[in-house]
Design an enzyme around this catalytic site. Structure first.
Site, short mmCIF file in Angstrom:
data_model
loop_
_atom_site.label_atom_id
_atom_site.label_comp_id
_atom_site.label_asym_id
_atom_site.label_seq_id
_atom_site.Cartn_x
_atom_site.Cartn_y
_atom_site.Cartn_z
N THR A 27 -63.23 24.10 -30.48
CA THR A 27 -64.58 24.26 -29.96
C THR A 27 -64.82 25.72 -29.61
OG1 THR A 27 -63.89 23.86 -27.68
CG2 THR A 27 -64.54 21.93 -28.95
N ALA A 60 -59.88 25.27 -26.32
CA ALA A 60 -60.97 25.50 -25.37
C ALA A 60 -61.07 27.01 -25.14
CB ALA A 60 -60.69 24.77 -24.06
N VAL A 86 -55.57 27.33 -25.08
CA VAL A 86 -56.54 28.32 -24.62
C VAL A 86 -56.92 29.26 -25.78
CG1 VAL A 86 -57.03 30.17 -22.98
CG2 VAL A 86 -55.60 28.22 -22.28
N LYS A 87 -58.20 29.28 -26.07
CA LYS A 87 -58.71 30.09 -27.18
C LYS A 87 -59.13 31.46 -26.64
CE LYS A 87 -61.57 29.03 -31.24
NZ LYS A 87 -62.65 28.14 -31.70
N VAL A 88 -58.52 32.50 -27.19
CA VAL A 88 -58.69 33.86 -26.67
C VAL A 88 -59.17 34.78 -27.79
CG1 VAL A 88 -57.50 35.79 -25.55
CG2 VAL A 88 -56.81 33.44 -25.04
#
Length: 220
Positions: A27, A60, A86-88
């Site tokens: 997402t 996310a 965790v999307k960075v």
């Protein structure tokens, strides 16, 4: 190869999960806005709902762009559910944060990757996934699949554990080409997944089988 669906739409996730081939979800803020989810609490709650629908990783994305903000936001996301990754973003503070998360045992997905050099940095920092954007490169007349091939080759050369997640997939041929090259994951809209089912010879063959059965079994 893993299949992720790129959406925040719960109905689409349910439909993809029912096929029995779904391995995860990606997402981003744009996808959240597309389904009308806004406000921090609502967004966090929505991530939990997504995690409850799929037995696999759910990316996310943080919205902070400074190291401290990324760390704080990433920890909050990771605490939501064990499936959260965790999307960075691929920026200097993002890479620093990925290294920090790696040392803390928090899984990450380095997003907005458009070059092999960026992919090397993500892997060196310990990213769980790297997300090269195929479609957006195609949009500017650059071969997105070539980037996937370059990253896969580099990672194989040095034994990096980071998984290549082909993102910004637009159509089924992106999926097939990613599989041929050796991408670990593709994330795509539901429409691209459903398009894989389709072939005119399948439709013609099924129609003939059913017609023959009906002819041989008129009372069935």
């Amino acid at each position: 190869m893993k299949f992720f669906i790129d959406t925040a739409d719960l109905d689409e996730i349910r439909e993809a999960a029912e096929f029995g081939i779904l391995d995860g979800v990606t997402t981003n803020p744009s996808l959240m806005a597309k389904v009308g989810v806004s406000g921090k609490k609502n967004i966090l709650d929505h991530y939990v709902k997504i995690c409850e629908l799929v037995d696999g990783d759910v990316s996310a994305e943080v919205v902070a762009t400074d190291f401290k903000g990324i760390i704080e936001e990433g920890k909050e996301l990771a605490d939501l559910h064990p499936n959260i990754v965790v999307k960075v973003p691929m920026i200097p503070d993002g890479v620093k944060a990925i290294k920090y998360f790696y040392e803390e045992g928090i899984r990450t997905n380095c997003t907005l990757v458009f070059s092999p050099g960026q992919a090397i940095l993500a892997a060196k920092a310990g990213a769980t996934y790297v997300s090269p954007f195929i479609g957006r490169l195609d949009d500017i007349s650059t071969d997105g699949m070539e980037l996937i091939e370059q990253i896969v080759t580099i990672y194989n050369n040095y034994g990096f554990d980071t998984q290549v997640l082909a993102a910004s997939v637009r159509h089924p041929m992106h999926i097939i080409q990613s599989a041929l090259i050796g991408a670990d994951v593709v994330t795509c809209p539901l429409s691209a997944i459903k398009a894989l089912f389709k072939h005119p010879l399948t439709d013609i063959g099924l129609e003939k089988f059913l017609a023959d059965y009906k002819k041989a079994n008129p009372g069935a």
